[in-house]
Design a protein around this motif. Structure first.
Motif, PDB file in Angstrom:
ATOM      1  N   MET A   1       0.832  -1.206   0.000  1.00 28.53           N
ATOM      2  CA  MET A   1       0.000   0.000   0.000  1.00 28.53           C
ATOM      3  C   MET A   1       0.868   1.258   0.000  1.00 28.53           C
ATOM      4  SD  MET A   1      -3.019  -0.977   2.705  1.00 28.53           S
ATOM      5  CE  MET A   1      -3.617  -2.653   2.849  1.00 28.53           C
ATOM      6  N   ARG A   2       1.931   1.247   0.798  1.00 30.40           N
ATOM      7  CA  ARG A   2       2.832   2.403   0.839  1.00 30.40           C
ATOM      8  C   ARG A   2       3.501   2.619  -0.524  1.00 30.40           C
ATOM      9  NH1 ARG A   2       4.780   0.032   6.072  1.00 30.40           N
ATOM     10  NH2 ARG A   2       3.843   1.222   7.776  1.00 30.40           N
ATOM     11  N   ALA A   3       3.838   1.537  -1.190  1.00 29.71           N
ATOM     12  CA  ALA A   3       4.486   1.646  -2.497  1.00 29.71           C
ATOM     13  C   ALA A   3       3.541   2.263  -3.521  1.00 29.71           C
ATOM     14  CB  ALA A   3       4.955   0.264  -2.968  1.00 29.71           C
ATOM     15  N   ILE A   4       2.271   1.885  -3.455  1.00 28.00           N
ATOM     16  CA  ILE A   4       1.271   2.470  -4.359  1.00 28.00           C
ATOM     17  C   ILE A   4       1.124   3.962  -4.080  1.00 28.00           C
ATOM     18  CG2 ILE A   4      -1.185   2.492  -4.954  1.00 28.00           C
ATOM     19  CD1 ILE A   4      -1.174  -0.553  -4.399  1.00 28.00           C
ATOM     20  N   LYS A   5       1.042   4.312  -2.811  1.00 27.67           N
ATOM     21  CA  LYS A   5       0.946   5.718  -2.421  1.00 27.67           C
ATOM     22  C   LYS A   5       2.147   6.508  -2.933  1.00 27.67           C
ATOM     23  CE  LYS A   5       0.143   9.432   0.295  1.00 27.67           C
ATOM     24  NZ  LYS A   5      -0.872  10.451  -0.009  1.00 27.67           N
ATOM     25  N   ALA A   6       3.354   5.981  -2.761  1.00 28.75           N
ATOM     26  CA  ALA A   6       4.570   6.677  -3.194  1.00 28.75           C
ATOM     27  C   ALA A   6       4.614   6.840  -4.706  1.00 28.75           C
ATOM     28  CB  ALA A   6       5.804   5.921  -2.696  1.00 28.75           C
ATOM     29  N   ALA A   7       4.102   5.842  -5.427  1.00 33.13           N
ATOM     30  CA  ALA A   7       4.122   5.909  -6.890  1.00 33.13           C
ATOM     31  C   ALA A   7       3.125   6.932  -7.426  1.00 33.13           C
ATOM     32  CB  ALA A   7       3.824   4.530  -7.470  1.00 33.13           C
ATOM     33  N   LEU A   8       1.942   7.002  -6.820  1.00 31.60           N
ATOM     34  CA  LEU A   8       0.890   7.886  -7.328  1.00 31.60           C
ATOM     35  C   LEU A   8       0.976   9.289  -6.753  1.00 31.60           C
ATOM     36  CD1 LEU A   8      -2.207   5.494  -7.338  1.00 31.60           C
ATOM     37  CD2 LEU A   8      -0.644   6.053  -9.208  1.00 31.60           C
ATOM     38  N   ASP A   9       1.573   9.435  -5.573  1.00 29.50           N
ATOM     39  CA  ASP A   9       1.647  10.734  -4.904  1.00 29.50           C
ATOM     40  C   ASP A   9       3.060  10.935  -4.351  1.00 29.50           C
ATOM     41  OD1 ASP A   9       1.020  13.134  -3.605  1.00 29.50           O
ATOM     42  OD2 ASP A   9       0.117  12.131  -1.874  1.00 29.50           O
ATOM     43  N   PRO A  10       4.064  11.051  -5.258  1.00 30.20           N
ATOM     44  CA  PRO A  10       5.461  11.084  -4.799  1.00 30.20           C
ATOM     45  C   PRO A  10       5.795  12.273  -3.905  1.00 30.20           C
ATOM     46  CG  PRO A  10       5.292  11.646  -7.137  1.00 30.20           C
ATOM     47  CD  PRO A  10       3.955  11.118  -6.729  1.00 30.20           C
ATOM     48  N   ASN A  11       5.048  13.383  -4.034  1.00 33.86           N
ATOM     49  CA  ASN A  11       5.304  14.539  -3.180  1.00 33.86           C
ATOM     50  C   ASN A  11       4.517  14.495  -1.867  1.00 33.86           C
ATOM     51  OD1 ASN A  11       7.119  15.677  -4.973  1.00 33.86           O
ATOM     52  ND2 ASN A  11       5.541  16.806  -6.080  1.00 33.86           N
ATOM     53  N   GLY A  12       3.669  13.468  -1.720  1.00 36.17           N
ATOM     54  CA  GLY A  12       2.954  13.268  -0.459  1.00 36.17           C
ATOM     55  C   GLY A  12       1.991  14.380  -0.099  1.00 36.17           C
ATOM     56  N   ILE A  13       1.341  14.977  -1.119  1.00 39.56           N
ATOM     57  CA  ILE A  13       0.446  16.111  -0.819  1.00 39.56           C
ATOM     58  C   ILE A  13      -0.971  15.674  -0.479  1.00 39.56           C
ATOM     59  CG2 ILE A  13       1.757  17.648  -2.327  1.00 39.56           C
ATOM     60  CD1 ILE A  13      -0.769  17.504  -4.239  1.00 39.56           C
ATOM     61  N   MET A  14      -1.366  14.469  -0.901  1.00 39.42           N
ATOM     62  CA  MET A  14      -2.767  14.082  -0.779  1.00 39.42           C
ATOM     63  C   MET A  14      -3.100  13.579   0.621  1.00 39.42           C
ATOM     64  SD  MET A  14      -4.188  14.926  -3.560  1.00 39.42           S
ATOM     65  CE  MET A  14      -5.714  14.432  -2.785  1.00 39.42           C
ATOM     66  N   ASN A  15      -3.875  14.386   1.344  1.00 41.19           N
ATOM     67  CA  ASN A  15      -4.387  14.017   2.667  1.00 41.19           C
ATOM     68  C   ASN A  15      -3.310  13.366   3.536  1.00 41.19           C
ATOM     69  OD1 ASN A  15      -6.433  14.132   4.517  1.00 41.19           O
ATOM     70  ND2 ASN A  15      -7.614  12.444   3.673  1.00 41.19           N
ATOM     71  N   PRO A  16      -2.189  14.060   3.741  1.00 41.46           N
ATOM     72  CA  PRO A  16      -1.063  13.431   4.457  1.00 41.46           C
ATOM     73  C   PRO A  16      -1.414  13.081   5.895  1.00 41.46           C
ATOM     74  CG  PRO A  16      -0.707  15.798   4.176  1.00 41.46           C
ATOM     75  CD  PRO A  16      -1.902  15.445   3.345  1.00 41.46           C
TER      76      PRO A  16
END
Length: 470
Positions: A444-459
């Protein structure tokens, strides 16, 4: 040179761009920011730096692109009815309010589907569908937006017959964190083409992108609907009735359980007459008149075998509405029962075979805690909720309430279930993801990192940070 604070940088670099895009629909007043600092069910809040009111998918795309380029947190916001802190802007940034996106794009009566913008509520959609003979069945109880319901994979009282948002969502329009607009799924009832991105985004809680449109499967309005209510001497008898009904195949549209404390709150708040403060089952049956009559008769007999008394049913819409309004108002009834107290709402879901044992252990836990915590549940699919009341001025009570909620989550996982059947993770249940998912959490973390690399979405939501090796 001294680095700018995050708020100063936002005001200097981000706000001018958003203002040029949205005009007076980018708001920084304290009152509006406070409204978007929290949802329901969690006692804490954090102010966003600004609130953006988007009206189109293209505007959402432009907002996301600005936030991504400037590494500004972006928190999607619908009706604010979520219960696990999903909309709390933990790191400031922009609360993206989608409630103005209320267009019903299309209704295809022959195919029994529709496409709506994210800010449309289930009530608005059903009002529009009334003349077509169709309705949208997912009913979580809150006055929620359909975009928010998709984002949290909402469920509700009808799930035992009609399924959850996962089951009725055919496709989505999603804005990715960098501002791209994509469509997932389609109107076909099944597909083997590619990865199922629709199911990836349904339940992603705004951590992977922003849902701006939802394509939904609709259902036909039943020819006949009957509601019923029956009271039991204890919770064990009520749960045994539910399990037996499911095992022999009684086709119930809704089965709701309220314990004695929840009934006390509902009776007082909704002024229900003729009911006692006893464990109670609420039922609803859908179908032809003959089928509904048969279902009611079978359920009445089954309830009687388990000690159920006072079985009453209602066919008239106003009687049914009053009965279910009392159930849907359970949250407000609990708050009204102890003025000045706050409420932590939590839910859990277990296999039907484990439901009786899990609820029994939870009831003992409540009694030992000394807290007031009414229990209510969509027990037809093994899902139940607690509304844990505590005095916010007494720190020990809050700690006890949080500890009780934690034990409910861990107990459900131990019984082969999940820490949440429909509330979602948000920030409130993030601590149980490792226990429930184990190594799958890294995927799940890998998917998050791939789709939102800057971590802006609902951090800070849903996915706990990986533990660092020392």
């Amino acid at each position: 040179m001294t680095p700018l604070s995050s708020q100063t940088r936002f005001a200097a670099e981000v706000l001018p761009e958003l203002s040029a895009l949205l005009g007076d629909r980018i708001v920084t007043s304290h009152a509006v920011r406070e409204q978007h600092s929290h949802g329901e069910g969690m006692p804490d809040s954090v102010l966003p730096d600004a609130v953006a009111f988007a009206l189109t998918t293209e505007e959402v795309s432009a907002i996301a692109a600005i936030c991504n380029r400037t590494s500004t947190p972006l928190i999607p916001f619908g009706a604010g009815s979520s219960l696990e802190g999903h909309v709390v802007p933990l790191r400031g940034g922009v609360a993206l309010d989608l409630s103005g996106m209320t267009r019903i794009v299309e209704i295809n009566a022959d195919s029994m589907d529709c496409r709506v913008e994210a800010g449309v509520t289930k009530e608005q959609l059903n009002e529009e569908l009334r003349a077509s003979g169709l309705f949208f069945p997912v009913d979580p109880g809150a006055h929620a937006t359909l975009g928010g319901m998709a984002a949290t994979r909402a469920s509700g009282t009808n799930a035992v017959r009609y399924g959850t948002m996962r089951d009725v969502t055919l496709g989505l329009t999603v804005v990715t964190p960098d501002g791209r607009i994509i469509r997932t799924g389609g109107r076909a009832r099944k597909s083997s083409a590619g990865l199922d991105l629709t199911r990836l985004y349904v339940g992603s809680e705004g951590t992977l992108g922003i849902i701006t449109e939802v394509a939904l499967r609709l259902s036909g309005i039943p020819e006949s609907i009957a509601s019923a209510i029956c009271q039991f001497p204890d919770l064990e008898s009520a749960v045994a009735t539910v399990i037996a009904a499911l095992q022999i195949g009684i086709d119930v549209a809704r089965i709701e359980l309220a314990d004695d404390m929840q009934m006390r709150a509902c009776i007082r708040y909704s002024k229900l007459e003729g009911l006692e403060e006893l464990p109670t089952l609420f039922f609803e049956f859908h179908g032809t008149p003959a089928v509904v009559a048969e279902q009611v008769e079978m359920m009445q007999a089954l309830a009687g075998e388990n000690g159920g008394e006072g079985f009453k049913f209602a066919n008239r819409p106003e009687e049914r509405s009053r009965l279910w309004a009392a159930r849907h108002n359970a949250y407000f009834a609990n708050i009204a029962m102890m003025p000045g107290h706050k409420l932590i709402g939590t839910d859990a879901c277990v296999p039907i075979s484990e439901l009786a044992a899990c609820i029994e252990a939870t009831q003992r836990d409540i009694a030992e805690s000394g807290l007031v915590a009414p229990l209510v549940g969509h027990v037809g699919d093994g899902n139940f909720h607690l509304g844990i009341l505590f005095d916010p001025d007494t720190p020990a009570q809050r700690r006890a309430a949080e500890a009780l909620a934690s034990r409910v989550s861990l107990r459900a996982i131990a019984h082969g279930g999940t820490c949440t059947g429909e509330h979602g993770i948000g920030v409130g249940k993030i601590g149980y993801m490792e226990t429930e998912h184990g190594p799958a959490l890294d995927v799940m973390r890998a998917i998050k990192a791939a789709l939102d690399p800057n971590g802006i979405m609902n951090p800070g939501k849903m996915l706990p940070e990986a533990k660092r090796e020392h």
